[in-house]
Motif scaffolding. Structure first.
Motif, PDB file in Angstrom:
ATOM      1  N   LYS A  16      52.664  48.682  44.155  1.00 18.50           N
ATOM      2  CA  LYS A  16      52.281  48.235  45.499  1.00 18.50           C
ATOM      3  C   LYS A  16      50.912  47.561  45.482  1.00 18.50           C
ATOM      4  O   LYS A  16      50.721  46.476  46.050  1.00 18.50           O
ATOM      5  N   GLY A  17      49.940  48.195  44.798  1.00 21.08           N
ATOM      6  CA  GLY A  17      48.573  47.687  44.806  1.00 21.08           C
ATOM      7  C   GLY A  17      48.397  46.404  44.025  1.00 21.08           C
ATOM      8  O   GLY A  17      47.649  45.507  44.435  1.00 21.08           O
ATOM      9  N   LYS A  23      44.493  42.375  45.540  1.00 17.27           N
ATOM     10  CA  LYS A  23      44.957  43.500  44.728  1.00 17.27           C
ATOM     11  C   LYS A  23      44.023  44.700  44.869  1.00 17.27           C
ATOM     12  O   LYS A  23      42.822  44.560  45.110  1.00 17.27           O
ATOM     13  N   TYR A  24      44.597  45.893  44.658  1.00 16.32           N
ATOM     14  CA  TYR A  24      43.806  47.122  44.706  1.00 16.32           C
ATOM     15  C   TYR A  24      44.493  48.201  43.882  1.00 16.32           C
ATOM     16  O   TYR A  24      45.705  48.109  43.590  1.00 16.32           O
ATOM     17  N   LEU A  25      43.739  49.215  43.498  1.00 12.17           N
ATOM     18  CA  LEU A  25      44.277  50.437  42.885  1.00 12.17           C
ATOM     19  C   LEU A  25      43.624  51.621  43.585  1.00 12.17           C
ATOM     20  O   LEU A  25      42.388  51.662  43.706  1.00 12.17           O
ATOM     21  N   TYR A 248      35.068  47.145  41.863  1.00 18.59           N
ATOM     22  CA  TYR A 248      36.185  46.263  41.516  1.00 18.59           C
ATOM     23  C   TYR A 248      36.363  46.196  40.002  1.00 18.59           C
ATOM     24  O   TYR A 248      35.414  46.373  39.238  1.00 18.59           O
ATOM     25  N   LEU A 249      37.584  45.882  39.587  1.00 14.84           N
ATOM     26  CA  LEU A 249      37.855  45.356  38.261  1.00 14.84           C
ATOM     27  C   LEU A 249      38.040  43.847  38.402  1.00 14.84           C
ATOM     28  O   LEU A 249      38.647  43.385  39.372  1.00 14.84           O
ATOM     29  N   VAL A 250      37.494  43.088  37.465  1.00 14.05           N
ATOM     30  CA  VAL A 250      37.520  41.627  37.524  1.00 14.05           C
ATOM     31  C   VAL A 250      38.315  41.092  36.331  1.00 14.05           C
ATOM     32  O   VAL A 250      38.021  41.438  35.178  1.00 14.05           O
ATOM     33  N   SER A 251      39.311  40.265  36.603  1.00 16.21           N
ATOM     34  CA  SER A 251      40.064  39.624  35.528  1.00 16.21           C
ATOM     35  C   SER A 251      39.227  38.493  34.937  1.00 16.21           C
ATOM     36  O   SER A 251      38.834  37.560  35.640  1.00 16.21           O
ATOM     37  N   LEU A 252      38.954  38.547  33.627  1.00 20.50           N
ATOM     38  CA  LEU A 252      38.077  37.569  32.988  1.00 20.50           C
ATOM     39  C   LEU A 252      38.791  36.265  32.629  1.00 20.50           C
ATOM     40  O   LEU A 252      38.144  35.299  32.237  1.00 20.50           O
ATOM     41  N   VAL A 274      40.282  43.267  41.559  1.00 22.67           N
ATOM     42  CA  VAL A 274      41.135  44.411  41.897  1.00 22.67           C
ATOM     43  C   VAL A 274      40.209  45.479  42.469  1.00 22.67           C
ATOM     44  O   VAL A 274      39.379  46.050  41.743  1.00 22.67           O
ATOM     45  N   TRP A 275      40.309  45.719  43.756  1.00 20.78           N
ATOM     46  CA  TRP A 275      39.436  46.700  44.423  1.00 20.78           C
ATOM     47  C   TRP A 275      39.849  48.116  44.010  1.00 20.78           C
ATOM     48  O   TRP A 275      41.037  48.449  44.020  1.00 20.78           O
TER      49      TRP A 275
END
Length: 316
Positions: A16-17, A23-25, A248-252, A274-275
């Motif tokens: 879902k996230g 996007k989130y987790l 956040y996670l950031v896609s590099l 991704v929060w």
């Protein structure tokens, strides 16, 4: 993407996230056994002041907290997200010295955390009536089915991890599960110099980064995914006007990964966020307003010497 119903809540929430926009987790999934160990490292960092502040409050003011409680007959102390119990033992010791019989019921989703707590508390307070529980807060709470009065503990500033409407919903659930006269002692981080807060959540040792990255490792392990964790970075930001720290996670890079368990491929743009977590900081006025909205009254705010943090005692 297949539309399917999954028995595993973690799997459901990941699919879902990571297909949402943005996007989130959910941050509750930080706390598998490895995540709980990393969080203990975070709590030991000098920059991460909330743990030391709350430890100061509970080690120096527990007797005063106990004096505010109305219990004269056996009652339950029910702690949500108890962790290793090192802070709570000071309050438990003060309660035992007050000679009112009580049962301590710590609840945590991590079995490893509960095992550590049980060892710590039994060593410090061997005579305590201890009934640890592993699982979801309210599933465990509903299974207790006790008529005893209760003091709920929600320490560590955990309420700040909930969005406003979620925090109010949680507090209303607490309220519904309590009896008139029951208490809720809640750790709440206070607004302060923004640099102090920023350093606490963006540490120079990379421990908070590891805590967030463990979410991706957990997805790889539990959902048979092929995430290259080196292609993600951690970022957090504190807004002193809203009182919110967001992580956040950031896609590099533009990338994708596949999960065999979910039978799904997830796509990321370069620099896509991704929060992962909210950590709200409160004012005393905000605490009073939140308590009133959830139909509690604030009995007293117990604060550390720098007024960085409060253990706020609410009564139903």
């Amino acid at each position: 993407m297949k539309t399917t119903t999954l028995a595993n809540p973690f799997a459901e929430d990941v699919i879902k996230g990571l297909t949402a926009k943005p996007k989130y987790l959910p941050s509750k999934y930080f706390y598998d056994d490895r995540g709980s160990r990393i969080f203990m490292e975070i709590m030991a960092m000098p920059e991460y002041y909330p743990t030391a502040c709350e430890f100061e409050i509970l080690s120096q003011q527990s007797a005063a907290i106990v004096q505010e409680l109305p219990f004269k007959s056996p009652f339950n102390v029910i702690e949500f997200g108890s962790g290793d119990g090192m802070k709570t033992k000071h309050l438990l010791k003060a309660l035992m010295e007050a000679e009112v019989p009580f049962t301590y019921i710590p609840i945590d989703i991590s079995r490893e955390a509960i095992d550590t707590l049980e060892a710590n508390i039994k060593e410090a307070l061997p005579a305590i009536d201890l009934q640890p529980q592993t699982g979801d807060y309210f599933e465990v709470l509903n299974s207790l089915d006790s008529d005893k009065p209760a003091l709920f503990l929600f320490l560590g500033g955990n309420i700040g991890n909930y969005k406003d409407h979620e925090a109010l919903e949680l507090l209303k659930k607490f309220h519904k599960s309590m009896k008139t006269g029951d208490g809720l002692l809640m750790g709440m981080d206070l607004q302060k110099n923004p640099r102090v807060i920023q350093k606490a959540y963006d540490d120079p040792y990379g421990v908070t980064r590891a805590f967030n990255m463990n979410l991706l490792t957990r997805i790889n392990r539990e959902l048979d995914a092929d995430i290259n964790t080196d292609q993600f970075e951690f970022y957090c930001d504190y807004n002193p006007q809203s009182g919110e720290v967001n992580s956040y996670l950031v896609s590099l890079r533009k990338q994708h990964f596949h999960s065999t368990v979910l039978d799904t491929t997830f796509y990321f743009e370069k620099d896509e966020l991704v929060w992962t977590e909210l950590s709200r900081k409160y004012t005393l006025e905000g605490i009073n307003a939140l308590a009133q909205s959830a139909r509690f009254s604030v009995a007293r705010n117990f604060m550390d010497c720098r007024h960085y943090f409060t253990d706020s005692l609410w009564v139903k």
